[in-house]
Every structure is written in structure tokens, then in C-alpha cells.
Design an enzyme around this catalytic site. Structure first.
Site, mmCIF file in Angstrom:
data_model
loop_
_atom_site.group_PDB
_atom_site.id
_atom_site.type_symbol
_atom_site.label_atom_id
_atom_site.label_comp_id
_atom_site.label_asym_id
_atom_site.label_seq_id
_atom_site.Cartn_x
_atom_site.Cartn_y
_atom_site.Cartn_z
ATOM 1 C CG ASP A 149 68.949 0.131 -81.974
ATOM 2 O OD1 ASP A 149 68.639 1.176 -81.355
ATOM 3 O OD2 ASP A 149 68.925 -1.001 -81.441
ATOM 4 C CG ASP A 200 77.714 8.723 -95.417
ATOM 5 O OD1 ASP A 200 78.074 9.870 -95.075
ATOM 6 O OD2 ASP A 200 78.401 7.977 -96.145
HETATM 7 MN MN MN Z 1 81.398 9.903 -93.118
#
Ligand code: MN
Ligand code: IPM
Length: 354
Positions: free
Chosen positions: A216, A244
Site C-alpha cells: 500500500d 499497470d
Molecule cells: Mn495485468
């Protein structure tokens, strides 16, 4: 020596971007001693509709008998999620491709389109994610019932050791000063095992700095001070998500490349953007993620870091002349997928010719 490259074009924009990857491989074969033979290995949603399998046996055999696999993207919006995509997991598991290498490098010339303010970009972004690629939640030991569902996050000592060792060796090879490990050891048992093994292995690399960060907090640091990171090693699910997030920093998901690797064995190279049904067939997808995956193939499967560099430089040169729509600049020509591929191919040709 002749190398056999299996080709999976796949669904959506997959075929369009793979064509541009092949274009680059053809230039490499024309101007160096490398010789390539391409063999089709169809997989994905369209193939599933036709044959009832997203990875027909014949395709998988072709892949197993090749030297590397260039993979486009798979997934169709009219199929249930996973019906096409599980072919990727079958290949990763079937070939034991335990490393997912995901480099995130912001070309200087694209600084202006990075969504971060200049002060957060600092000296630049050049991170390589080393994602564990066969264990954890992706082992797919799970069940879905009417009122409950489960997946098991299973990590083994062997699985952790090999990926963490790979990350340290990678950092050494690239001259990185630090290896960052991302986990959730404050909560998850597999992360506690992971962290222990990370520190054990780090002992053999005393010249490298090490750092542990919880997932996190890492997500924050990644946009607050991405210049802090070089080699980042993490588990399968965390690696999926943060790669991503990271891809956004280099201008577009369309720029991001990856290698699914088992060192010394047939490995798979794919852009990370997926089949992008919204732009498929329009000829506007960014082929750079695929072209940089070809670069990774040269480096990791064919032991040709110099060629990898040439491809990288060709991409950078091309970006100062024209770009696909996802990374367009008002002062430059907006190019189609094919034109972008042609431009990079011509830059590469000039570099290899001399
Ligand atoms: Mn992925
Ligand atoms: C990726 C993809 C895959 C993953 C899916 C399509 C199985 O998101 O390569 O990152 O989750 O690993």
C-alpha cells in the site's frame, strides 16, 4: 543460427501490434547474423469460438518447440472474463515462466506527457519490476460456489527463492544499486515467508542496498518519488497491479512491455496492454509495447543486449518525429500503428546498417 519464433497474434488489437513487432524482427534478421523463422500459434478468444479451446494443443506444441514466443493480446468483450485470458496462465504455468519482467522507463522526450509534475519525476523514471509469475493467488487453486468463493495465496520456499535470486542477479547485471521488495508482511503469511527469504538471499549480495516496502505504501511512493526505485521484486498479484499503475507513468499503457521468462528455456514476450477492444481494428494502437517486448526478447532469450539497445534507441529517435494518438504531441505528426512501426523500423535499419 536460425531461431524459431512462435507468434500468437490473438484478439482485438493483438494482430495489429504483433505485425509491427515482426517488422522489427525482420530488420534485425536482414542486418545482423540472426535468422528467424516464424510459426503461428493461435490462441485466445477467437480461437476459443472456433475450436472450443483458447490454447489448442497444436499451438502449445509449436510454442514448446520454438526458441521464444511473441504474443499480442487476448480477450474479447463478448466472452465471460477469463474464457480467453486463461490461455496466458496456461502458457505461464505450462512453461514454468516464473519471472515476469516489466521495465518501466520514461523516455526523456516523453517527460511532457508523464502525468506527474516535473518535480516528482526528478532525475527520471527507470524501474524494472520483477514479478513472481507462477505462484500466489494465480496458482488458481480455488473454487466458486453460489454463496462463497476462495483462492489460495500459496507461496513455496523454492518459488520465492528463485524469483528473488533472479531479481538480485538482474540488478547486478544492470548495475543497479538497490533492490526493493514489495510485500504485505504485516498481514499476510506468504509475505512473511517472502520477506524472510528476501533477507536470506540479500546476504549473498552485500554490495547491493536493499529495502522492504508494504504494497500500500509502495503504491504511494511510486507516484511520489518513482526515481527512488530501480529493481523492484514482488509477488504475482501485487506485481500485476503495480505494473499497470507504473505503466501510466511512461505516457501510456501502450508503451509497456514484458517478458514471461524461464531463464534458458522458451520464454514469452508480450505488451502488457491487452486486447483493447475499444480501439481494435482502427489501426491506432501503439505498437511500442510490442516492439520493446521484442527488445526484451533479444536481451533475455537471445543474449543480445547490444541489439536491445539499438531497438531502444530507434524507438527514442522515432518518438521525436511522430507518435500514435495515445502519446500524441501537438507539434508532431500523429501516426497509425503501421506508420509508427515503419518509422521505428527505418530508424533501426539506419542504426544497424552503419
Ligand atoms: Mn495485468
Ligand atoms: C497481465 C494480465 C494477466 C494477469 C491476465 C490477462 C491473466 O493482466 O499480464 O498483467 O493478470 O497476469
Amino acid at each position: 543460427m536460425k531461431k524459431i519464433i512462435a507468434i500468437t497474434r490473438g484478439d482485438g488489437c493483438g494482430p495489429e501490434v504483433v505485425n509491427e513487432g515482426i517488422k522489427i524482427l525482420m530488420i534485425v534478421s536482414e542486418f545482423t547474423d540472426n535468422e528467424f523463422e516464424f510459426k503461428d500459434a493461435p490462441a485466445g478468444g477467437e480461437v476459443w469460438k472456433k475450436y472450443g479451446s483458447n490454447l489448442p494443443e497444436q499451438s502449445f506444441n509449436t510454442i514448446k518447440q520454438s526458441d521464444a514466443l511473441l504474443f499480442g493480446a487476448i480477450g474479447l468483450p463478448d466472452l465471460q472474463p477469463g474464457v480467453a485470458e486463461s490461455a496466458i496462465l496456461k502458457i505461464r504455468q505450462g512453461l514454468d515462466l516464473y519471472v515476469n519482467l516489466r521495465p518501466i522507463k520514461l523516455y526523456n522526450i516523453l517527460r511532457e506527457i508523464c502525468p506527474l509534475k516535473d518535480e516528482f519525476i526528478g532525475d527520471g523514471i527507470d524501474i524494472t519490476f520483477v514479478r513472481e509469475n507462477t505462484e500466489g493467488l494465480y496458482k488458481n487453486i480455488g473454487k466458486l460456489e453460489e454463496d462463497s468463493a476462495e483462492n489460495l495465496m500459496l507461496y513455496t520456499r523454492e518459488g520465492c527463492e528463485r524469483i528473488i535470486k533472479y531479481a538480485f542477479e538482474f540488478a547486478k547485471r544492470k548495475g543497479h544499486g538497490k533492490v526493493t521488495s514489495v510485500d504485505k508482511a504485516n498481514i499476510l503469511k506468504p509475505s512473511q515467508l517472502w520477506r524472510k527469504i528476501f533477507h536470506e538471499i540479500a546476504q549473498n549480495y552485500s554490495d547491493l542496498e536493499i529495502e522492504d516496502i508494504y504494497i500500500d505504501a509502495f503504491c504511494q511512493w511510486l507516484i511520489r518519488a518513482p526515481f527512488k526505485f530501480q529493481t523492484v521484486v514482488t509477488g504475482n498479484m501485487f506485481g500485476d497491479i503495480i505494473s499497470d499503475e507504473a505503466a501510466f507513468l511512461i505516457g501510456s499503457l501502450g508503451m509497456a512491455s514484458s517478458g514471461n521468462i524461464h531463464p534458458g528455456k522458451v520464454s514469452m514476450y508480450e505488451p502488457i496492454h491487452g486486447s483493447a477492444p475499444d480501439i481494435a481494428g482502427k489501426g491506432i494502437a501503439n505498437p511500442i509495447g510490442t516492439i520493446l517486448s521484442v527488445k526484451l526478447m533479444m536481451e533475455e532469450s537471445f543474449n543480445s543486449p547490444d541489439l536491445g539497445n539499438e531497438i531502444d534507441n530507434a524507438v527514442e529517435e522515432a518518438l521525436s518525429e511522430g507518435r500514435t494518438v495515445d502519446i500524441r504531441s501537438r507539434s508532431l505528426k500523429t501516426l497509425s500503428t503501421l506508420e509508427m512501426g515503419d518509422l521505428i523500423a527505418s530508424k533501426l535499419k539506419n542504426r544497424l546498417k552503419t
